[in-house]
Design a protein around this motif. Structure first.
Motif, PDB file in Angstrom:
ATOM      1  N   GLN A  60       0.639  -1.195   0.009  1.00  0.00           N
ATOM      2  CA  GLN A  60      -0.030   0.051  -0.148  1.00  0.00           C
ATOM      3  C   GLN A  60       0.895   1.265  -0.022  1.00  0.00           C
ATOM      4  O   GLN A  60       0.625   2.350  -0.714  1.00  0.00           O
ATOM      5  CB  GLN A  60      -0.970   0.032   1.179  1.00  0.00           C
ATOM      6  CG  GLN A  60      -1.860   1.168   1.376  1.00  0.00           C
ATOM      7  CD  GLN A  60      -2.814   1.289   0.179  1.00  0.00           C
ATOM      8  OE1 GLN A  60      -3.175   0.005  -0.748  1.00  0.00           O
ATOM      9  NE2 GLN A  60      -3.038   2.363  -0.545  1.00  0.00           N
ATOM     10  N   ARG A  61       1.914   1.247   0.801  1.00  0.00           N
ATOM     11  CA  ARG A  61       2.730   2.262   0.708  1.00  0.00           C
ATOM     12  C   ARG A  61       3.503   2.598  -0.536  1.00  0.00           C
ATOM     13  O   ARG A  61       3.634   3.826  -1.100  1.00  0.00           O
ATOM     14  CB  ARG A  61       4.051   2.388   1.957  1.00  0.00           C
ATOM     15  CG  ARG A  61       3.430   2.422   3.171  1.00  0.00           C
ATOM     16  CD  ARG A  61       4.551   2.524   4.364  1.00  0.00           C
ATOM     17  NE  ARG A  61       5.811   2.491   3.979  1.00  0.00           N
ATOM     18  CZ  ARG A  61       6.748   1.645   4.371  1.00  0.00           C
ATOM     19  NH1 ARG A  61       6.525   0.857   5.188  1.00  0.00           N
ATOM     20  NH2 ARG A  61       7.944   1.885   3.896  1.00  0.00           N
ATOM     21  N   ILE A  62       3.869   1.584  -1.244  1.00  0.00           N
ATOM     22  CA  ILE A  62       4.454   1.613  -2.567  1.00  0.00           C
ATOM     23  C   ILE A  62       3.690   2.385  -3.551  1.00  0.00           C
ATOM     24  O   ILE A  62       3.826   3.137  -4.311  1.00  0.00           O
ATOM     25  CB  ILE A  62       4.819   0.191  -3.028  1.00  0.00           C
ATOM     26  CG1 ILE A  62       6.302  -0.095  -2.109  1.00  0.00           C
ATOM     27  CG2 ILE A  62       5.514   0.320  -4.279  1.00  0.00           C
ATOM     28  CD1 ILE A  62       6.573  -1.548  -2.286  1.00  0.00           C
ATOM     29  N   SER A  63       2.266   1.742  -3.354  1.00  0.00           N
ATOM     30  CA  SER A  63       1.418   2.021  -4.636  1.00  0.00           C
ATOM     31  C   SER A  63       0.908   3.560  -4.039  1.00  0.00           C
ATOM     32  O   SER A  63       0.698   4.301  -5.088  1.00  0.00           O
ATOM     33  CB  SER A  63       0.076   1.236  -4.279  1.00  0.00           C
ATOM     34  OG  SER A  63      -1.052   1.794  -4.946  1.00  0.00           O
ATOM     35  N   THR A  64       0.837   4.074  -2.944  1.00  0.00           N
ATOM     36  CA  THR A  64       0.572   5.357  -2.539  1.00  0.00           C
ATOM     37  C   THR A  64       1.715   6.540  -2.936  1.00  0.00           C
ATOM     38  O   THR A  64       1.341   7.595  -3.558  1.00  0.00           O
ATOM     39  CB  THR A  64       0.251   5.624  -0.939  1.00  0.00           C
ATOM     40  OG1 THR A  64      -0.847   4.701  -0.895  1.00  0.00           O
ATOM     41  CG2 THR A  64      -0.192   7.196  -0.694  1.00  0.00           C
ATOM     42  N   PHE A  65       2.905   5.878  -2.536  1.00  0.00           N
ATOM     43  CA  PHE A  65       4.062   7.011  -3.208  1.00  0.00           C
ATOM     44  C   PHE A  65       3.963   7.139  -4.402  1.00  0.00           C
ATOM     45  O   PHE A  65       4.405   8.093  -4.768  1.00  0.00           O
ATOM     46  CB  PHE A  65       5.408   6.111  -2.437  1.00  0.00           C
ATOM     47  CG  PHE A  65       6.498   6.819  -2.872  1.00  0.00           C
ATOM     48  CD1 PHE A  65       7.042   7.793  -2.156  1.00  0.00           C
ATOM     49  CD2 PHE A  65       7.296   6.625  -3.801  1.00  0.00           C
ATOM     50  CE1 PHE A  65       8.140   8.606  -2.365  1.00  0.00           C
ATOM     51  CE2 PHE A  65       8.575   7.223  -4.220  1.00  0.00           C
ATOM     52  CZ  PHE A  65       8.852   8.368  -3.432  1.00  0.00           C
ATOM     53  N   ASN A  66       3.700   5.822  -5.404  1.00  0.00           N
ATOM     54  CA  ASN A  66       3.804   5.989  -6.821  1.00  0.00           C
ATOM     55  C   ASN A  66       2.899   7.001  -7.170  1.00  0.00           C
ATOM     56  O   ASN A  66       3.139   7.936  -8.121  1.00  0.00           O
ATOM     57  CB  ASN A  66       3.773   4.474  -7.335  1.00  0.00           C
ATOM     58  CG  ASN A  66       4.307   4.456  -8.737  1.00  0.00           C
ATOM     59  OD1 ASN A  66       5.290   5.512  -9.093  1.00  0.00           O
ATOM     60  ND2 ASN A  66       3.746   3.431  -9.412  1.00  0.00           N
ATOM     61  N   GLN A  67       1.618   6.854  -6.382  1.00  0.00           N
ATOM     62  CA  GLN A  67       0.806   8.027  -7.050  1.00  0.00           C
ATOM     63  C   GLN A  67       0.985   9.249  -6.459  1.00  0.00           C
ATOM     64  O   GLN A  67       0.907  10.224  -7.376  1.00  0.00           O
ATOM     65  CB  GLN A  67      -0.853   7.343  -6.468  1.00  0.00           C
ATOM     66  CG  GLN A  67      -1.157   6.216  -7.132  1.00  0.00           C
ATOM     67  CD  GLN A  67      -2.411   5.800  -6.408  1.00  0.00           C
ATOM     68  OE1 GLN A  67      -2.777   6.449  -5.062  1.00  0.00           O
ATOM     69  NE2 GLN A  67      -3.019   4.794  -6.819  1.00  0.00           N
ATOM     70  N   THR A  68       1.311   9.345  -5.573  1.00  0.00           N
ATOM     71  CA  THR A  68       1.808  10.854  -4.979  1.00  0.00           C
ATOM     72  C   THR A  68       3.126  11.284  -5.950  1.00  0.00           C
ATOM     73  O   THR A  68       3.049  12.637  -6.064  1.00  0.00           O
ATOM     74  CB  THR A  68       2.074  10.811  -3.408  1.00  0.00           C
ATOM     75  OG1 THR A  68       1.136  10.281  -2.681  1.00  0.00           O
ATOM     76  CG2 THR A  68       2.572  11.988  -3.049  1.00  0.00           C
ATOM     77  N   ALA A  69       3.971  10.630  -5.992  1.00  0.00           N
ATOM     78  CA  ALA A  69       5.261  10.986  -6.896  1.00  0.00           C
ATOM     79  C   ALA A  69       4.582  11.397  -8.367  1.00  0.00           C
ATOM     80  O   ALA A  69       5.178  12.597  -8.632  1.00  0.00           O
ATOM     81  CB  ALA A  69       6.274  10.052  -6.840  1.00  0.00           C
ATOM     82  N   SER A  70       3.857  10.713  -8.834  1.00  0.00           N
ATOM     83  CA  SER A  70       3.307  11.064 -10.337  1.00  0.00           C
ATOM     84  C   SER A  70       2.518  12.287 -10.200  1.00  0.00           C
ATOM     85  O   SER A  70       2.888  13.212 -10.958  1.00  0.00           O
ATOM     86  CB  SER A  70       2.537  10.012 -10.797  1.00  0.00           C
ATOM     87  OG  SER A  70       3.184   8.803 -10.853  1.00  0.00           O
ATOM     88  N   GLU A  71       1.728  12.532  -9.113  1.00  0.00           N
ATOM     89  CA  GLU A  71       0.928  13.778  -9.063  1.00  0.00           C
ATOM     90  C   GLU A  71       1.889  15.144  -8.806  1.00  0.00           C
ATOM     91  O   GLU A  71       1.516  15.925  -9.444  1.00  0.00           O
ATOM     92  CB  GLU A  71      -0.010  13.522  -8.167  1.00  0.00           C
ATOM     93  CG  GLU A  71      -0.837  14.880  -8.028  1.00  0.00           C
ATOM     94  CD  GLU A  71      -1.815  14.967  -8.995  1.00  0.00           C
ATOM     95  OE1 GLU A  71      -2.351  16.169  -9.257  1.00  0.00           O
ATOM     96  OE2 GLU A  71      -2.225  14.243 -10.059  1.00  0.00           O
TER      97      GLU A  71
END
Length: 133
Positions: A60-71
């Motif tokens: 979950q942290r990896i997925s959230t981080f990836n989305q946040t970084a992209s945004e």
């Protein structure tokens, strides 16, 4: 535009930082998964459940981080490019106005990027010709 090179380098550096962090997170994830797979047969059920929870949290942290970084990257690009785009739009409007152009087209997007206040909207005439209201 000369600003583009600086902007692309800034965005590229930022993207590299996020990618490095993401690699670290994935390495941690793969290490935990590997350890879990190797030891799960001998783990008590409570520890097995805790480890599965840790792995799930990491996913979950990896997925959230990836989305946040992209945004964040998209926002940074927009923040850096907006003044350049505004500068180009201003120059186009000045050229159109100074030279008496009715329209200036962007052929790459097939759109109008400048329209003089003196231009005419012929939509009502076309609708009348077609018998539309």
């Amino acid at each position: 535009m000369p600003e583009r090179t600086v902007i692309e380098k800034t965005v590229g550096d930022l993207q590299t930082q996020w990618e490095k962090e993401l690699v670290k997170m994935r390495e941690e994830y793969y290490a935990k998964v590997k350890e879990f797979q190797e030891k799960q047969a001998t783990m008590p059920e409570s520890i097995k459940s805790a480890r599965q929870g840790e792995i799930s949290d990491l996913e979950q942290r990896i997925s959230t981080f990836n989305q946040t970084a992209s945004e964040d990257l998209r926002k940074k690009q927009q923040e850096l490019f907006t003044p350049v785009i505004d500068k180009v739009k201003k120059a186009i409007n000045e050229v159109g106005s100074e030279n008496g152009y009715l329209y200036i087209f962007d052929l790459s997007t097939q759109s109008i990027i400048y329209q003089s206040p003196k231009s005419n909207d012929v939509t009502p005439l076309v609708k009348k010709k077609l018998g539309l209201k």
